[in-house]
Write a protein that holds these residues in place. Structure first.
Motif, PDB file in Angstrom:
ATOM      1  N   ALA A 277     -17.306  -9.260 -75.200  1.00  0.00           N
ATOM      2  CA  ALA A 277     -17.766  -7.947 -74.706  1.00  0.00           C
ATOM      3  C   ALA A 277     -16.857  -6.848 -75.231  1.00  0.00           C
ATOM      4  CB  ALA A 277     -17.807  -7.940 -73.173  1.00  0.00           C
ATOM      5  N   ALA A 288     -21.753  -3.363 -72.552  1.00  0.00           N
ATOM      6  CA  ALA A 288     -21.733  -4.826 -72.637  1.00  0.00           C
ATOM      7  C   ALA A 288     -21.458  -5.379 -71.243  1.00  0.00           C
ATOM      8  CB  ALA A 288     -20.667  -5.287 -73.623  1.00  0.00           C
ATOM      9  N   TRP A 289     -22.301  -6.310 -70.805  1.00  0.00           N
ATOM     10  CA  TRP A 289     -22.142  -6.958 -69.488  1.00  0.00           C
ATOM     11  C   TRP A 289     -22.088  -8.466 -69.668  1.00  0.00           C
ATOM     12  CZ3 TRP A 289     -25.569  -2.918 -70.198  1.00  0.00           C
ATOM     13  CH2 TRP A 289     -25.392  -1.796 -69.386  1.00  0.00           C
ATOM     14  N   VAL A 290     -21.371  -9.119 -68.765  1.00  0.00           N
ATOM     15  CA  VAL A 290     -21.292 -10.579 -68.795  1.00  0.00           C
ATOM     16  C   VAL A 290     -21.683 -11.117 -67.418  1.00  0.00           C
ATOM     17  CG1 VAL A 290     -19.764 -12.573 -69.066  1.00  0.00           C
ATOM     18  CG2 VAL A 290     -19.445 -10.558 -70.528  1.00  0.00           C
ATOM     19  N   LEU A 340     -23.969 -12.723 -72.304  1.00  0.00           N
ATOM     20  CA  LEU A 340     -23.494 -11.382 -72.651  1.00  0.00           C
ATOM     21  C   LEU A 340     -24.699 -10.551 -73.059  1.00  0.00           C
ATOM     22  CD1 LEU A 340     -21.387  -9.215 -73.712  1.00  0.00           C
ATOM     23  CD2 LEU A 340     -21.363 -10.523 -75.860  1.00  0.00           C
ATOM     24  N   ILE A 342     -25.775  -6.863 -74.745  1.00  0.00           N
ATOM     25  CA  ILE A 342     -25.300  -5.683 -75.475  1.00  0.00           C
ATOM     26  C   ILE A 342     -26.467  -4.704 -75.554  1.00  0.00           C
ATOM     27  CG2 ILE A 342     -24.326  -4.815 -77.638  1.00  0.00           C
ATOM     28  CD1 ILE A 342     -23.325  -7.679 -78.212  1.00  0.00           C
TER      29      ILE A 342
END
Ligand code: SAH
Length: 364
Positions: A277, A288-290, A340, A342
């Protein structure tokens, strides 16, 4: 040579000769040859997926996986930019994308680009994805708004490993032991990073220039043209960082010795998703996330999808329930696999990434 030696693979012979002549190689060079050698490489020579192969991936377990990934991508396209392309990195047999296209007609009309180096797997993909076009690398995709998915792709890219002792960092290498067998070893001390504190003895890190290049390329394209990407893999974050370097070998669904039969065993590593990320954010203005695979699939409605499928096919209800558990439960794939996303700068948090979604099977 002792009697318990397995017959040498062609790549084992080549690697030993090369190391004897030119010295130890990095783990990344080893992975790149073992997986990608144009004649004897693991992915060059076989379709490794499925019960009769070496490993099984989420899309091969259940159509629900590709269907939900397809819904997520179609949802990102709802506000859709003209000229959008659909792309997948390392599509294996093409199962994920075939399930996504069937579930989401809005995706089925987009130009489809597959990034795949293996001619064997390109042929498999072509059976299920008849409109596809292929390239070797993410940077060869056309410049356009991009909807992209990559499942178990990053973990197949070469990784470099470093371990610290009291004197600083050393790189993990593969050389020859006194009996002429491949063996892990360490390089000489590397110059200390400028200005940084010296590493604690026993510290380790992994760096995959190929993974960083791929993630940065995706981020730049999404920042410039729009779209969205999902990167899914067995990996870790700050909470579940492993105790040491992560490269491992698998053969016929069992752990194997990574140095024993290069070209005939799968080699993977565990990406650090927080680092992926950060790579995306550093490369371009993107969000960006996880999250975990379990939370992602549950929030997108895999429970309802499983119920609907089981109602439509009562004979398969037990298999559907079993696949659901394997995909989402914390002690199966649900927690160890990460996702992840984006997306362009200022995009709101997308579906599937709500940290409040309960992870099934976790009693914390
Ligand atoms: N995504 C599929 C397959 C995962 S296996 C699934 O989930 O079932 C890894 C895939 O990445 C294979 O298709 C392999 O051939 C491909 N691959 C591995 N290294 C690659 C590279 N450097 N460039 C492009 N594709 C690669």
């Amino acid at each position: 040579m002792t009697f318990d030696d397995a017959p040498e693979t062609p790549l084992l012979r080549q690697l030993k000769a090369r190391i004897a002549a030119r010295g130890p190689i990095s783990v990344a060079e080893y992975m790149s040859i073992a997986l990608g050698d144009p004649v004897h490489g693991y992915y060059t020579t076989r379709d490794p997926l499925g019960v009769a192969g070496d490993f099984t991936t989420a899309p091969e377990m259940s159509q629900m996986f590709g269907e939900l990934v397809g819904l997520w991508l179609a949802d990102r396209h709802a506000a859709g930019a003209a000229g959008t392309i659909l792309a997948e990195l390392g599509p294996g047999r093409g199962t994920l994308m075939a399930d996504a296209l069937r579930a989401s007609p809005a995706l089925a009309v987009l130009p489809l680009w597959l990034v795949e180096t293996s001619t064997t797997l390109r042929a498999e993909q072509g059976k299920r994805l008849t409109r596809a076009q292929w390239v070797d690398r993410p940077d060869a995709l056309p410049d356009a708004p991009l909807l992209l998915v990559a499942n178990e792709f990053v973990d197949a890219l070469p990784v470099r490993q470093y371990i610290a002792d009291a004197g600083g960092w050393r790189e993990v290498q593969i050389g020859l032991d006194p009996d002429g067998r491949l063996a892990f070893g360490l390089s000489g001390r590397l110059p200390p990073p400028a200005g940084g504190a010296p590493p604690a003895p026993g510290a380790w890190r992994e760096e995959s220039p190929a993974a960083e290049t791929a993630i940065a390329e995706i981020a730049r394209r999404i920042a410039m043209h729009g779209g969205g990407a999902l990167i899914i893999d067995y990996g870790y974050g700050a909470e579940d960082r492993p105790a040491g370097p992560t490269m491992q070998a698998v053969r016929r669904h069992e752990r194997a010795d990574p140095l024993e039969a290069p070209g005939e065993v799968d080699l993977t590593w565990l990406p650090d998703f927080d680092a992926l990320a950060s790579t995306a954010r550093a490369a371009a203005p993107v969000e960006a996330w996880v999250t975990t695979q379990g939370q992602f699939l549950v929030e997108l409605g895999i429970g309802q999808r499983a119920a609907a499928l089981a109602a439509a096919r009562p004979g398969e209800a037990a298999a559907i329930a079993d696949a659901l558990e394997r995909l989402v439960m914390a002690d199966a794939m649900g927690e160890r696999f990460k996702v992840l996303a984006i997306l362009p700068a200022d995009h709101p948090r997308p579906p599937g990434f709500d940290p409040a979604t309960p992870l099934p099977g976790r009693t914390a």
